[in-house]
Design an enzyme around this catalytic site. Structure first.
Site, PDB file in Angstrom:
ATOM      1  CD  GLU A 296     -63.187 -38.135  34.297  1.00 25.66           C
ATOM      2  OE1 GLU A 296     -62.971 -39.102  35.039  1.00 25.66           O
ATOM      3  OE2 GLU A 296     -64.324 -37.865  33.849  1.00 25.66           O
ATOM      4  CG  HIS A 325     -65.504 -22.594  62.266  1.00 28.86           C
ATOM      5  ND1 HIS A 325     -65.261 -21.778  63.353  1.00 28.86           N
ATOM      6  CD2 HIS A 325     -66.594 -22.087  61.641  1.00 28.86           C
ATOM      7  CE1 HIS A 325     -66.180 -20.825  63.388  1.00 28.86           C
ATOM      8  NE2 HIS A 325     -67.007 -20.988  62.372  1.00 28.86           N
ATOM      9  CE  LYS A 437     -63.276 -46.003  33.650  1.00 28.94           C
ATOM     10  NZ  LYS A 437     -64.031 -45.482  32.486  1.00 28.94           N
TER      11      LYS A 437
END
Length: 470
Positions: A296, A325, A437
């Site tokens: 950000e 793994h 938003k």
């Protein structure tokens, strides 16, 4: 509290270790020092001018005092502590709890030692939140809800709060609502401030000038930590200790400057992915915290002069030994486009040895300590990456405690600021987050012609075309 310090080890990014094609030469380090040194001074000047408010959080005496007073007031009547928040209002809380309290903290009364269980809800998925509500319904008078939002308009947190508010009003009435909710919000204004003043909630402060991703050392992160028994004084002392180190204008003595410069160098040399890989379960959620901080702050379309740049290293989290793994095959034989930062712990403060070998082939593993095995796995992974010419940094914790965690938080916050100056971007805004938003507001029916028009645009673009549905 311990005064042992976390350390940055960066030899394994040098040309001496991985060769000149992928490593940084002494001459290049000299260039990085010349480029970054003045930026340390510039950041110190910004701090003196009050432009980096997060840097003063470890010295603020009011925040920990207010938090401790609230913790004392709540005493033994809080069995469950619930954080409603998202992003910077949640990730730091989660990371502190994972790092500094036992793995079985929520399930074991003895390990909690009279402190409340902690739940952090940073999403609006109805399944886990609904499951929690089913469980907590008859425990509301023993549950404190900490709603964290500077504005009060953060849609996820607002929706959660509206559910909890109705539940508390229905079951405990206005007095119960007032007693069970504590809001962390703007000191003077905003939706949540107005709601809190009207309802009579006790409140803590989201500090001015401090973005959520930099706020963990304020009331935002300190309250849940103190409620759960974490030593916030030691946490802040560690941050103050690191502040001295990262304020140093000698590049080679400043770990934040070195981290920033190395990341910037590799971004400009084709390694645009930054992997943080803790070899400590306790530190795993700090990789999540780091992802928000790095992404950000540094992912920006325009530089400080408004020029289009579209820059930003991509932060990736991994966990040793789990991801040996699942990821290391790619990390070693896939594109050499990554810088690796290991987090290593010297002393786990717990000795846990294997038993006798059940087969001759496992004889080498008999009576061996898991901490030694864990760190051997880190060294083995690092060696394998270096054999494939992959650059690696290591941040070493003498042990994981509140002091060293405070150091780590402050180290990477300042490294982010210096990286912002190197990339020539504003590390403190997040303009690209806003459209999502606004789009959510529109889809949920927020009033106004502007939102109505936006909702139409979204639906026309996202409407399912059945020709492409298989």
């Amino acid at each position: 509290m311990t005064e042992s310090k976390i350390r940055l080890y960066y030899k394994n990014v040098t040309a001496d270790v991985i060769g000149a094609e992928h490593g940084i030469t002494a001459a290049q380090f000299g260039d990085l020092a010349a480029e970054t040194g003045p930026l340390i001074a510039e950041l110190n000047q910004q701090r003196a001018a009050g432009q980096t408010a997060y840097r003063d959080l470890p010295y603020n005496e009011n925040y920990p005092a207010d938090v401790k007073q609230l913790v004392e007031e709540l005493g033994g009547r809080c069995e469950n502590f619930v954080v409603l928040g998202i992003g910077g209002s949640a990730l730091g809380n989660i990371a502190l709890q994972t790092a500094l309290n036992p793995y079985m903290y929520n399930l074991d009364d003895a390990q909690r030692n009279g402190r409340p269980r902690l739940f952090v809800f940073d999403n609006v998925d109805p399944v886990p939140f609904g499951s929690f509500l089913d469980w907590v319904g008859d425990k509301l008078d023993k549950t404190i809800f900490n709603v964290i939002s500077k504005s009060g308009r953060t849609i996820e947190t607002a929706a959660q709060f509206m559910i909890i508010r109705k539940l508390l009003l229905d079951k405990l009435g206005p007095g119960g609502l007032r007693n069970q909710v504590i809001a962390t919000t703007d000191k003077n204004e905003g939706t949540l401030r107005s709601i809190s003043d009207e309802a009579g909630f006790r409140t803590l402060v989201v500090p001015d000038g401090v973005g959520g991703r930099f706020s963990v050392l304020s009331d935002v992160g300190l309250f849940s930590a103190a409620m759960c028994g974490i030593d916030i004084d030691s946490l802040l002392a560690g941050a103050r200790d690191m502040d001295e180190r990262v304020s140093c204008e000698d590049f080679y003595k400043n770990p934040a400057a070195i981290i920033a410069a190395i990341n910037w160098h590799y971004y400009n040399h084709g390694k645009k992915i930054s992997v943080m890989m803790p070899y400590s379960y306790a530190l795993k959620d700090f990789a999540d915290w780091y992802r928000q901080l790095w992404a950000e702050s540094l992912g920006k379309a325009r530089d400080l002069k408004g020029k289009p740049v579209n820059v930003g290293p991509t932060p990736v989290k991994a966990l040793g030994a789990t991801d040996q793994h699942s990821q290391v095959q790619l990390y070693r034989e896939g594109p050499n486009d990554k810088l690796f930062t290991f987090l290593q712990v010297e002393n786990f403060n717990r000795e846990l040895k294997t038993g006798p070998a059940p087969a001759p082939e496992l004889g080498y593993l008999a009576d061996k300590d898991l901490g030694v095995l864990y760190n051997s796995e880190k060294k083995a992974t690092e060696y394998a990456l270096l054999e494939s010419k992959r650059p690696c940094l290591t941040v070493t914790f003498p042990e994981v405690n509140a002091y060293t965690v405070g150091e780590f938080i402050y180290l990477f916050e300042v490294a982010t600021s210096i990286a912002g100056l190197l990339f020539k971007v504003n590390a403190y805004d997040q303009p690209a987050v806003e459209l999502g938003k606004e789009a959510t507001f529109a889809l949920m029916g927020a009033g106004g012609e502007e939102y109505e028009e936006l909702a139409k645009q979204i639906r026309s673009l996202t409407e399912v075309d059945k020709k492409f549905l298989v």
